[in-house]
Scaffold this active site. Sequence first.
Site, PDB file in Angstrom:
ATOM      1  N   ARG A  46      14.637 -18.680  19.001  1.00  0.00           N
ATOM      2  CA  ARG A  46      13.822 -17.493  19.323  1.00  0.00           C
ATOM      3  C   ARG A  46      14.726 -16.263  19.372  1.00  0.00           C
ATOM      4  NH1 ARG A  46      13.179 -16.486  24.239  1.00  0.00           N
ATOM      5  NH2 ARG A  46      12.451 -18.532  24.925  1.00  0.00           N
ATOM      6  N   TYR A  98      -4.609   1.201   9.651  1.00  0.00           N
ATOM      7  CA  TYR A  98      -4.949  -0.205   9.475  1.00  0.00           C
ATOM      8  C   TYR A  98      -5.842  -0.644  10.644  1.00  0.00           C
ATOM      9  CZ  TYR A  98      -4.345  -5.252   9.197  1.00  0.00           C
ATOM     10  OH  TYR A  98      -4.569  -6.596   9.135  1.00  0.00           O
ATOM     11  N   ASP A 171       4.618   3.272   9.448  1.00  0.00           N
ATOM     12  CA  ASP A 171       4.222   2.012   8.816  1.00  0.00           C
ATOM     13  C   ASP A 171       4.378   2.225   7.309  1.00  0.00           C
ATOM     14  OD1 ASP A 171       2.826  -0.058   7.548  1.00  0.00           O
ATOM     15  OD2 ASP A 171       1.338  -0.221   9.147  1.00  0.00           O
ATOM     16  N   LYS A 196       2.762  -8.352   2.924  1.00  0.00           N
ATOM     17  CA  LYS A 196       2.266  -7.602   1.775  1.00  0.00           C
ATOM     18  C   LYS A 196       3.338  -7.512   0.681  1.00  0.00           C
ATOM     19  CE  LYS A 196      -1.121  -7.321   4.702  1.00  0.00           C
ATOM     20  NZ  LYS A 196      -1.275  -6.198   5.621  1.00  0.00           N
TER      21      LYS A 196
HETATM   22  C1  LIG Z   1      -1.594  -5.915   6.982  1.00  0.00           C
HETATM   23  C2  LIG Z   1      -1.146  -4.658   7.598  1.00  0.00           C
HETATM   24  C3  LIG Z   1      -0.676  -4.637   8.913  1.00  0.00           C
HETATM   25  C4  LIG Z   1      -0.693  -5.854   9.804  1.00  0.00           C
HETATM   26  O1  LIG Z   1       0.170  -6.831   9.357  1.00  0.00           O
HETATM   27  P1  LIG Z   1      -0.085  -8.441   9.535  1.00  0.00           P
HETATM   28  O2  LIG Z   1       1.080  -9.027   8.848  1.00  0.00           O
HETATM   29  O3  LIG Z   1      -1.405  -8.747   8.913  1.00  0.00           O
HETATM   30  O4  LIG Z   1      -0.104  -8.682  11.009  1.00  0.00           O
HETATM   31  C5  LIG Z   1      -0.215  -3.425   9.416  1.00  0.00           C
HETATM   32  N1  LIG Z   1      -0.225  -2.295   8.657  1.00  0.00           N
HETATM   33  C6  LIG Z   1      -0.684  -2.292   7.402  1.00  0.00           C
HETATM   34  C7  LIG Z   1      -0.661  -1.011   6.619  1.00  0.00           C
HETATM   35  C8  LIG Z   1      -1.155  -3.458   6.825  1.00  0.00           C
HETATM   36  O5  LIG Z   1      -1.623  -3.436   5.568  1.00  0.00           O
END
Ligand SMILES: *Cc1c(COP(=O)(O)O)cnc(C)c1O
Length: 381
Positions: A46, A98, A171, A196
């Site tokens: 962890r 998001y 982000d 992603k």
């Molecule tokens: C998918 C996404 C998230 C969240 O991520 P997870 O891996 O699904 O928890 C946050 N910000 C954006 C822009 C996303 O596309």
Amino acid sequence: MKPDTKFVHSGGGADPQTGAVNAPIYLSSTFEQTAPNQNRGYVYSRTANPTRTALETALAELESGRRGLAFSSGLGALATLLEDVPGGRRIVAGDDLYGGTWRLFNHHEKQFGLSVTYVDPTSTDAFAGALEAGETQVVYLESPTNPLMKLTDLAAVSTLAHRHGARVVVDNTFASPVFQRPLELGADLILHSTTKYLGGHSDLIGGALISGDAEWGERLAWLQNAVGAVPGPVDCFLVLRGIRTLGVRMRAHDQNGRAVAEFLEQSPKVRAVHYPGLRSHPQATLARRQMSGFGGMVSVDLKTGMAGARRFLKALRIFTLAESLGGVESLAEHPASMTHASVPPQIRAARGISDGLVRLSCGIEDRRDLLTDLARGLRAV
Ligand SMILES: *Cc1c(COP(=O)(O)O)cnc(C)c1O
């Protein structure tokens, strides 16, 4: 090193023990100690695991940050970050986020007394107004936003935020480090859903925080261990493997994204196409200034509303109807009933997420097949 070289070589290089060119997958929860409290740098997975260390080293290198931290999901990364923003503090955020980010902010407002002020992400003046109105710990930005592809002037808002003693979090999931460099534009911390584009193959869930300053990075590393939303070594390996091809993949996504956006814009059945690389994008100049490419995310507003969007999605054969984005395969989804269903309808409407909006994640297939598929969708509309 130039970015493409960095993507291939980041993460620490060959394994010093065996010469393996890829970081081995260390499937071990714990590590032998040579004497009580004497160890070889690893104690418990962890806290740290060698495969995760390789990924975290790579994450810092590819965003030019001081500290990279890997998490079990993008929202796991956000939840850990929010542990550092206690109740009573204030976040100023763009209002097109998001859905899961919005949901978690909302929870912290109700449960822990966090205050979140939402402003028009396209308006630097709106950020200035919100920052003047009260003490702010964090300015939280998505650019381009999801799903409307709005942009925030990252350099201008970072300068403003710093003047008011606030830190800037971006982000960077949609643009990826290939097309946008938030730390170099003045931001303090980057969040990724590595699910992603970084992972890139729709085969894992993961997240990341990359800090531009070592001290904040150290505090977040402490929280990463304290909260425990860490990825397993196999997922770390898969994200690292994805990063190797990030440059070539992003260029392919970008070419397809542009072609799809230009194609859809010509259809009389379309009200609007949201893509920062289009000349018609209201912030096309800013897009060219702060991004070096625009990627594969395209949102299209169909004139025929919910019913038309459903017919469109049903007719597609190459675009798969599914949430998520950033994989090699093309996906399509309906924000109002899928990714943004947790946003109340009146807020969705106020923010421009109409029932006719379809979000496309253009993969790396042959562009001609994608255009043929979309033409089929438009005929069904
Ligand atoms: C998918 C996404 C998230 C969240 O991520 P997870 O891996 O699904 O928890 C946050 N910000 C954006 C822009 C996303 O596309």
